[in-house]
Design a protein around this motif. Structure first.
Motif, PDB file in Angstrom:
ATOM      1  N   THR A   1       0.276  -1.428  -0.040  1.00  0.00           N
ATOM      2  CA  THR A   1      -0.290  -0.045   0.062  1.00  0.00           C
ATOM      3  C   THR A   1       1.302   0.962  -0.203  1.00  0.00           C
ATOM      4  O   THR A   1       0.279   2.128  -0.983  1.00  0.00           O
ATOM      5  CB  THR A   1      -0.511   0.348   1.713  1.00  0.00           C
ATOM      6  OG1 THR A   1      -2.069  -1.214   1.188  1.00  0.00           O
ATOM      7  CG2 THR A   1      -1.962   1.563   1.113  1.00  0.00           C
ATOM      8  N   LEU A   2       2.337   1.276   0.664  1.00  0.00           N
ATOM      9  CA  LEU A   2       3.179   2.771   1.012  1.00  0.00           C
ATOM     10  C   LEU A   2       3.448   2.519  -0.606  1.00  0.00           C
ATOM     11  O   LEU A   2       3.456   3.078  -1.346  1.00  0.00           O
ATOM     12  CB  LEU A   2       3.817   1.982   1.541  1.00  0.00           C
ATOM     13  CG  LEU A   2       3.060   2.493   2.919  1.00  0.00           C
ATOM     14  CD1 LEU A   2       4.392   1.764   4.140  1.00  0.00           C
ATOM     15  CD2 LEU A   2       3.626   3.827   3.480  1.00  0.00           C
ATOM     16  N   SER A   3       4.183   1.283  -0.988  1.00  0.00           N
ATOM     17  CA  SER A   3       4.568   1.953  -2.134  1.00  0.00           C
ATOM     18  C   SER A   3       3.647   2.115  -3.782  1.00  0.00           C
ATOM     19  O   SER A   3       4.074   3.259  -4.498  1.00  0.00           O
ATOM     20  CB  SER A   3       4.863   0.524  -3.423  1.00  0.00           C
ATOM     21  OG  SER A   3       6.114  -0.279  -2.995  1.00  0.00           O
ATOM     22  N   ALA A   4       2.381   1.504  -3.618  1.00  0.00           N
ATOM     23  CA  ALA A   4       1.197   1.768  -4.055  1.00  0.00           C
ATOM     24  C   ALA A   4       0.957   3.867  -3.899  1.00  0.00           C
ATOM     25  O   ALA A   4       0.808   4.717  -5.607  1.00  0.00           O
ATOM     26  CB  ALA A   4      -0.356   1.485  -4.159  1.00  0.00           C
ATOM     27  N   LEU A   5       1.027   4.356  -2.858  1.00  0.00           N
ATOM     28  CA  LEU A   5       0.449   5.518  -2.584  1.00  0.00           C
ATOM     29  C   LEU A   5       2.331   6.518  -3.349  1.00  0.00           C
ATOM     30  O   LEU A   5       1.719   7.809  -3.750  1.00  0.00           O
ATOM     31  CB  LEU A   5       0.718   5.921  -0.525  1.00  0.00           C
ATOM     32  CG  LEU A   5      -0.243   5.492  -0.267  1.00  0.00           C
ATOM     33  CD1 LEU A   5      -0.426   5.317   1.438  1.00  0.00           C
ATOM     34  CD2 LEU A   5      -1.813   6.338  -1.122  1.00  0.00           C
ATOM     35  N   ALA A   6       3.207   5.803  -3.075  1.00  0.00           N
ATOM     36  CA  ALA A   6       4.049   6.377  -3.273  1.00  0.00           C
ATOM     37  C   ALA A   6       4.594   6.800  -4.696  1.00  0.00           C
ATOM     38  O   ALA A   6       4.884   8.092  -5.093  1.00  0.00           O
ATOM     39  CB  ALA A   6       5.583   5.783  -2.851  1.00  0.00           C
ATOM     40  N   ALA A   7       3.489   5.652  -5.676  1.00  0.00           N
ATOM     41  CA  ALA A   7       4.061   5.492  -7.163  1.00  0.00           C
ATOM     42  C   ALA A   7       3.493   6.958  -7.625  1.00  0.00           C
ATOM     43  O   ALA A   7       4.156   7.414  -8.591  1.00  0.00           O
ATOM     44  CB  ALA A   7       3.773   4.414  -7.633  1.00  0.00           C
ATOM     45  N   SER A   8       2.497   7.397  -6.855  1.00  0.00           N
ATOM     46  CA  SER A   8       1.460   8.744  -7.612  1.00  0.00           C
ATOM     47  C   SER A   8       2.139  10.374  -6.893  1.00  0.00           C
ATOM     48  O   SER A   8       1.342  11.068  -7.053  1.00  0.00           O
ATOM     49  CB  SER A   8      -0.072   8.692  -7.385  1.00  0.00           C
ATOM     50  OG  SER A   8      -0.170   8.633  -6.370  1.00  0.00           O
ATOM     51  N   ALA A   9       3.064   9.826  -5.614  1.00  0.00           N
ATOM     52  CA  ALA A   9       2.998  11.111  -4.772  1.00  0.00           C
ATOM     53  C   ALA A   9       4.372  11.885  -4.786  1.00  0.00           C
ATOM     54  O   ALA A   9       5.218  11.468  -5.750  1.00  0.00           O
ATOM     55  CB  ALA A   9       3.749  10.638  -3.145  1.00  0.00           C
ATOM     56  N   HIS A  10       4.617  12.873  -5.104  1.00  0.00           N
ATOM     57  CA  HIS A  10       5.920  14.063  -5.092  1.00  0.00           C
ATOM     58  C   HIS A  10       5.512  15.087  -3.825  1.00  0.00           C
ATOM     59  O   HIS A  10       5.374  15.362  -3.363  1.00  0.00           O
ATOM     60  CB  HIS A  10       5.522  14.772  -6.725  1.00  0.00           C
ATOM     61  CG  HIS A  10       4.651  15.518  -6.629  1.00  0.00           C
ATOM     62  ND1 HIS A  10       3.093  15.629  -6.810  1.00  0.00           N
ATOM     63  CD2 HIS A  10       4.555  16.800  -6.753  1.00  0.00           C
ATOM     64  CE1 HIS A  10       2.578  16.642  -7.143  1.00  0.00           C
ATOM     65  NE2 HIS A  10       3.030  17.229  -6.572  1.00  0.00           N
ATOM     66  N   ARG A  11       7.232  15.191  -3.749  1.00  0.00           N
ATOM     67  CA  ARG A  11       7.525  16.428  -2.746  1.00  0.00           C
ATOM     68  C   ARG A  11       7.559  17.864  -3.762  1.00  0.00           C
ATOM     69  O   ARG A  11       7.094  17.988  -4.987  1.00  0.00           O
ATOM     70  CB  ARG A  11       9.413  16.322  -2.595  1.00  0.00           C
ATOM     71  CG  ARG A  11       9.014  15.306  -2.327  1.00  0.00           C
ATOM     72  CD  ARG A  11      11.296  14.768  -2.161  1.00  0.00           C
ATOM     73  NE  ARG A  11      11.565  13.962  -0.976  1.00  0.00           N
ATOM     74  CZ  ARG A  11      11.289  13.197  -0.043  1.00  0.00           C
ATOM     75  NH1 ARG A  11      10.695  13.968   1.245  1.00  0.00           N
ATOM     76  NH2 ARG A  11      11.498  12.056   0.892  1.00  0.00           N
ATOM     77  N   ARG A  12       7.784  18.487  -2.857  1.00  0.00           N
ATOM     78  CA  ARG A  12       6.636  20.157  -3.311  1.00  0.00           C
ATOM     79  C   ARG A  12       7.859  20.880  -2.011  1.00  0.00           C
ATOM     80  O   ARG A  12       7.896  20.454  -0.739  1.00  0.00           O
ATOM     81  CB  ARG A  12       5.448  20.197  -3.404  1.00  0.00           C
ATOM     82  CG  ARG A  12       5.505  21.508  -4.156  1.00  0.00           C
ATOM     83  CD  ARG A  12       3.929  22.166  -4.072  1.00  0.00           C
ATOM     84  NE  ARG A  12       4.270  23.540  -4.820  1.00  0.00           N
ATOM     85  CZ  ARG A  12       2.451  23.420  -5.236  1.00  0.00           C
ATOM     86  NH1 ARG A  12       1.583  22.658  -5.740  1.00  0.00           N
ATOM     87  NH2 ARG A  12       2.132  25.147  -5.672  1.00  0.00           N
ATOM     88  N   GLY A  13       8.456  21.601  -2.506  1.00  0.00           N
ATOM     89  CA  GLY A  13       8.606  23.222  -1.126  1.00  0.00           C
ATOM     90  C   GLY A  13       7.952  24.781  -1.508  1.00  0.00           C
ATOM     91  O   GLY A  13       7.503  25.090  -2.986  1.00  0.00           O
ATOM     92  N   TRP A  14       8.116  24.833  -0.310  1.00  0.00           N
ATOM     93  CA  TRP A  14       7.697  25.932   0.294  1.00  0.00           C
ATOM     94  C   TRP A  14       8.671  26.961   0.847  1.00  0.00           C
ATOM     95  O   TRP A  14       9.488  26.920   1.540  1.00  0.00           O
ATOM     96  CB  TRP A  14       5.944  27.031   0.432  1.00  0.00           C
ATOM     97  CG  TRP A  14       4.904  25.628   0.034  1.00  0.00           C
ATOM     98  CD1 TRP A  14       4.444  26.125  -1.296  1.00  0.00           C
ATOM     99  CD2 TRP A  14       4.876  24.603  -0.125  1.00  0.00           C
ATOM    100  NE1 TRP A  14       3.590  25.504  -1.710  1.00  0.00           N
ATOM    101  CE2 TRP A  14       3.854  24.343  -1.550  1.00  0.00           C
ATOM    102  CE3 TRP A  14       5.474  23.505   0.600  1.00  0.00           C
ATOM    103  CZ2 TRP A  14       3.094  23.089  -1.139  1.00  0.00           C
ATOM    104  CZ3 TRP A  14       4.470  22.444   0.477  1.00  0.00           C
ATOM    105  CH2 TRP A  14       3.521  22.574  -0.671  1.00  0.00           C
ATOM    106  N   GLY A  15       9.082  28.595   0.377  1.00  0.00           N
ATOM    107  CA  GLY A  15       9.939  29.348   1.306  1.00  0.00           C
ATOM    108  C   GLY A  15       8.800  29.584   2.333  1.00  0.00           C
ATOM    109  O   GLY A  15       7.524  29.932   2.179  1.00  0.00           O
TER     110      GLY A  15
END
Length: 242
Positions: A30-44
């Motif tokens: 399940t973790l792998s399935a979630l991670a497959a469509s996730a991405h990182r993002r950053g803000w100042g």
């Protein structure tokens, strides 16, 4: 907004997601399935993550930094609801009901998070029951915390409601690591705070002066310096009397 770094491997994101309480009991699949469509993002610092009324099409899982959740008051002030830090999530309610954002989210300091698209989370939950159960447990924890907050307002006198409000705010800002002199910048006028605690301004001021006299807080202009140990002592004494 800070530019997003190169997308990490799915296995790396799955390991990071597993550190969140919400996802900690999920299966590796399940973790792998979630991670497959996730991405990182950053803000100042000062970056707007989302605003009230925005489409609730994703969940934000914070890995670094601190985020302020707030509402604009009718008087043009900002009413801070809480602050979130690493390993906390926000926007999870929109995952369930699809409603617009109910508050503004602003980065207090440089912040990085994992973005989980709503459509994909719902798709995975439909075939992996452990995700649905994890979300249900998470929402139950939120409901219990809300019940405790409402109890503080309904069942205690104003002085003790103020004590518990300060303790609750300290926990939101500092977690379990509040210093012995912890500064709170509430961004609340006395009128706003009176409305939150269900009291008039004169009575609120009396309660605040009482806590100052007892060495539980100190007023420093727009800031309140709290002494958590003393606040907890007052709360415990009240519980014993009850």
């Amino acid at each position: 907004m800070i530019a997003s770094p190169a997308r990490p491997a799915t296995s790396d994101l799955a390991q990071v997601l597993g550190r969140f309480e919400l996802f900690s009991e999920l299966s590796p699949e399940t973790l792998s399935a979630l991670a497959a469509s996730a991405h990182r993002r950053g803000w100042g610092a000062g970056g707007v993550i989302f605003q009230r009324g925005d489409e609730g099409d994703h969940m934000v899982a914070i890995t670094e930094g601190r985020v302020r959740l707030s509402l604009g008051t009718a008087q043009g002030r900002e009413l801070m609801l809480r602050q979130l830090g690493p390993w906390e999530v926000m926007g999870e309610l929109a995952i369930i009901d699809g409603e617009p954002r109910s508050a503004d989210a602003t980065a207090v300091e440089p912040t990085t998070a994992i973005i989980l698209p709503r459509a994909r989370v719902l798709e995975i939950a439909g075939v992996r029951p452990d995700l649905g159960l994890a979300v249900a447990r998470h929402l139950s924890r939120i409901l219990r915390a809300t019940n405790l907050q409402m109890e503080s307002i309904a069942l205690y006198d104003l002085r003790m409601r103020l004590v518990r409000f300060f303790l609750f705010s300290l926990r939101q800002v500092y977690g379990d690591r509040a210093p012995e002199e912890a500064v709170l910048q509430l961004n609340l006028s006395q009128s706003d705070l009176s409305a939150v605690l269900g009291a008039s301004r004169p009575k609120l001021n009396q309660a605040l002066q009482s806590l100052i006299a007892e060495g539980a807080v100190r007023r420093d202009g727009a800031h309140i310096t709290c002494f958590p140990t003393r606040l907890r002592q007052l709360a415990e004494l009240s519980d014993l009397r009850d």
